[in-house]
Motif scaffolding. Structure first.
Motif, mmCIF file in Angstrom:
data_model
loop_
_atom_site.group_PDB
_atom_site.id
_atom_site.type_symbol
_atom_site.label_atom_id
_atom_site.label_comp_id
_atom_site.label_asym_id
_atom_site.label_seq_id
_atom_site.Cartn_x
_atom_site.Cartn_y
_atom_site.Cartn_z
ATOM 1 N N ASP A 104 58.964 7.529 41.426
ATOM 2 C CA ASP A 104 59.187 6.473 40.431
ATOM 3 C C ASP A 104 57.859 5.985 39.847
ATOM 4 O OD1 ASP A 104 61.905 6.558 40.818
ATOM 5 O OD2 ASP A 104 61.971 4.814 42.152
ATOM 6 N N ALA A 105 56.872 5.814 40.726
ATOM 7 C CA ALA A 105 55.565 5.332 40.275
ATOM 8 C C ALA A 105 54.926 6.324 39.310
ATOM 9 C CB ALA A 105 54.655 5.102 41.483
ATOM 10 N N ILE A 106 55.048 7.597 39.623
ATOM 11 C CA ILE A 106 54.465 8.625 38.750
ATOM 12 C C ILE A 106 55.206 8.681 37.415
ATOM 13 C CG2 ILE A 106 54.172 11.122 38.508
ATOM 14 C CD1 ILE A 106 53.564 11.131 41.563
ATOM 15 N N LYS A 107 56.525 8.575 37.474
ATOM 16 C CA LYS A 107 57.316 8.579 36.235
ATOM 17 C C LYS A 107 56.936 7.408 35.335
ATOM 18 C CE LYS A 107 62.126 8.512 34.601
ATOM 19 N NZ LYS A 107 63.559 8.468 35.027
ATOM 20 N N ALA A 108 56.816 6.225 35.933
ATOM 21 C CA ALA A 108 56.462 5.034 35.154
ATOM 22 C C ALA A 108 55.049 5.148 34.585
ATOM 23 C CB ALA A 108 56.583 3.788 36.026
ATOM 24 N N SER A 109 54.151 5.757 35.374
ATOM 25 C CA SER A 109 52.765 5.904 34.931
ATOM 26 C C SER A 109 52.643 6.896 33.782
ATOM 27 C CB SER A 109 51.895 6.352 36.110
ATOM 28 O OG SER A 109 51.941 5.410 37.155
ATOM 29 N N LEU B 279 39.310 10.005 47.403
ATOM 30 C CA LEU B 279 39.402 11.416 47.032
ATOM 31 C C LEU B 279 40.853 11.884 46.953
ATOM 32 C CD1 LEU B 279 36.504 12.776 49.280
ATOM 33 C CD2 LEU B 279 36.420 12.220 46.838
ATOM 34 N N LEU B 280 41.671 11.479 47.922
ATOM 35 C CA LEU B 280 43.074 11.896 47.902
ATOM 36 C C LEU B 280 43.823 11.270 46.729
ATOM 37 C CD1 LEU B 280 44.028 11.840 51.700
ATOM 38 C CD2 LEU B 280 43.444 13.808 50.275
ATOM 39 N N SER B 281 43.493 10.035 46.409
ATOM 40 C CA SER B 281 44.164 9.408 45.265
ATOM 41 C C SER B 281 43.760 10.095 43.961
ATOM 42 C CB SER B 281 43.837 7.916 45.214
ATOM 43 O OG SER B 281 42.471 7.681 44.899
ATOM 44 N N ARG B 282 42.514 10.554 43.865
ATOM 45 C CA ARG B 282 42.082 11.293 42.689
ATOM 46 C C ARG B 282 42.828 12.623 42.571
ATOM 47 N NH1 ARG B 282 36.990 10.890 40.390
ATOM 48 N NH2 ARG B 282 37.681 12.739 39.238
ATOM 49 N N ILE B 283 42.962 13.312 43.702
ATOM 50 C CA ILE B 283 43.683 14.591 43.696
ATOM 51 C C ILE B 283 45.150 14.373 43.335
ATOM 52 C CG2 ILE B 283 44.477 16.485 45.170
ATOM 53 C CD1 ILE B 283 41.795 16.226 46.681
ATOM 54 N N LEU B 284 45.757 13.322 43.881
ATOM 55 C CA LEU B 284 47.150 13.011 43.560
ATOM 56 C C LEU B 284 47.314 12.771 42.057
ATOM 57 C CD1 LEU B 284 50.071 12.276 44.298
ATOM 58 C CD2 LEU B 284 49.268 9.937 44.770
ATOM 59 N N GLN B 285 46.429 11.994 41.471
ATOM 60 C CA GLN B 285 46.534 11.713 40.041
ATOM 61 C C GLN B 285 46.365 12.982 39.198
ATOM 62 O OE1 GLN B 285 44.436 7.839 38.828
ATOM 63 N NE2 GLN B 285 43.789 8.100 40.958
ATOM 64 N N GLU B 286 45.403 13.813 39.581
ATOM 65 C CA GLU B 286 45.189 15.068 38.855
ATOM 66 C C GLU B 286 46.425 15.960 38.950
ATOM 67 O OE1 GLU B 286 42.700 16.142 37.027
ATOM 68 O OE2 GLU B 286 41.206 14.564 37.356
ATOM 69 N N ALA B 287 46.973 16.071 40.156
ATOM 70 C CA ALA B 287 48.132 16.939 40.368
ATOM 71 C C ALA B 287 49.381 16.403 39.662
ATOM 72 C CB ALA B 287 48.406 17.087 41.863
ATOM 73 N N ALA B 288 49.499 15.073 39.597
ATOM 74 C CA ALA B 288 50.688 14.459 38.993
ATOM 75 C C ALA B 288 50.560 14.273 37.490
ATOM 76 C CB ALA B 288 50.959 13.109 39.653
ATOM 77 N N GLY B 289 49.358 14.434 36.976
ATOM 78 C CA GLY B 289 49.153 14.254 35.550
ATOM 79 C C GLY B 289 49.190 12.808 35.109
ATOM 80 N N VAL B 290 48.682 11.908 35.970
ATOM 81 C CA VAL B 290 48.611 10.494 35.616
ATOM 82 C C VAL B 290 47.180 10.009 35.831
ATOM 83 C CG1 VAL B 290 51.021 10.092 36.241
ATOM 84 C CG2 VAL B 290 49.224 9.684 37.930
#
Length: 334
Positions: free
Chosen positions: A149-154, A174-185
């Motif tokens: 849901d958070a990724i969809k809203a972002s 670092l993990l939050s950066r990778i998550l954002q890159e992978a999720a496209g947000v």
């Protein structure tokens, strides 16, 4: 026995040699060490998971060594200020560092800090591994009740949401950066020096998301003041089995644990390293302490690693994460 500065200067002037028994007396060994209080430096402010672990280990080591182990806080630069202080300390076993992965990556993330983790610090003992978790403030629960849901809203509202971490270069960063890159947000990054301050702002609604050690977040998750979106791992954590993983949301590449290790200045005598290693692992071998650390969100190693094995583990971990930083083009402060 020790020489005064005047006596040492006189020996040098006349070309005299310092007697071997005096030199031996100046070097601490397993029988004379420790003879005074020991300082355990941590790279965060008081109140978070690192502080909790440091104080518990210090208490056990005080009992085992017969000398006070004092926790000293040197926050800043993701633990590298603390690491630098220990790297420059006398190699006598009286100044130690409770390290995490962040300090090992300083050449990439903080190249302006002048020390070499691999050369200037010596491993003593692996203390614990540390799962990480991403949480959300209750003020965004309607939009971000789950990580998907958070990724969809972002994606739908670029630039609307912010994410706090405990500093640039930490594993949670670092993990939050990778998550954002992978999720496209892309979340607006808000760095903090300590988990308690970051949590306060998330709870108050000033920041939407926060990636941090589970040990720092667990009490707030249980109290309901923040909502856990996912643990940053491939497998669910036994202490919080109801929290899904980032892998379950399709982002396994953003899953990894952090770790804690006690380090000493390089060239600390081997007998002193061995004495410290035994002290730390006696604490970790206590079943009651293992249970308490687990309840606090830490994972105690299933078996103790000697200092050489800890050094090998850290060296391999550093190579792995340096490659990850390069692959994801994550750069630090230049």
């Amino acid at each position: 026995m020790s020489l005064t500065k005047r006596e040492l200067a006189a020996l040098i002037i006349v070309g005299g040699a310092i007697p071997a028994h005096i030199m031996a007396a100046e070097r601490p060994d397993a029988t004379s060490y420790p003879g005074r209080a020991i300082t355990l430096i941590v790279g965060t402010a008081p109140g978070g998971g690192t502080d909790i672990l440091a104080r518990r280990i210090a208490t056990h080591m005080t009992e085992d060594l017969g000398q006070k182990v004092i926790v000293d806080y040197r926050p800043g630069a993701s633990g590298n200020i603390a690491a630098l202080a220990v790297a420059r300390a006398d190699p006598d076993g009286y100044t130690l560092f409770l390290s995490t992965r962040a300090a090992t990556l300083h050449k990439t993330m903080y190249p302006h800090i002048s020390y070499d983790y691999a050369k200037d610090l010596a491993p003593v003992a692996l203390v614990a591994k540390m799962p990480l978790v991403i949480v959300a403030g209750r003020h965004v629960e309607a939009e971000a009740a789950t990580l998907p849901d958070a990724i969809k809203a972002s994606r739908a509202h670029p630039g609307k949401f912010s994410l706090a971490t405990i500093g640039v270069g930490t594993t949670n960063y670092l993990l939050s950066r990778i998550l954002q890159e992978a999720a496209g947000v892309e979340w607006v990054h808000v760095p903090y020096q300590s988990a308690p301050v970051a949590l306060r702002d998330v709870i108050a609604g000033r920041v939407e998301f926060l990636c941090l050690p589970l040990s720092s977040a667990l009490a707030h998750i249980n109290a309901g003041s923040v909502r856990a979106l996912a643990v940053m791992s491939a497998l669910r954590v036994a202490e919080v089995p109801d929290i899904p993983t980032v892998a379950e949301a399709g982002f396994a590449q953003a899953g990894a644990e952090d770790w804690f290790a006690v380090m000493a200045p390089a060239k600390t005598p081997s007998p002193v390293i061995e004495r410290l290693y035994r002290s730390v692992n006696r604490a970790l071998a206590d079943p009651a302490e293992q249970e308490q650390l687990s309840r606090l969100g830490f994972v105690v190693p299933s078996s103790s690693l000697d200092p050489v094995a800890v050094g090998a583990l850290i060296a391999e971990d550093t190579r792995k994460w340096t490659a990850i930083l390069e692959a994801w083009q994550i750069k630090g402060l230049q």
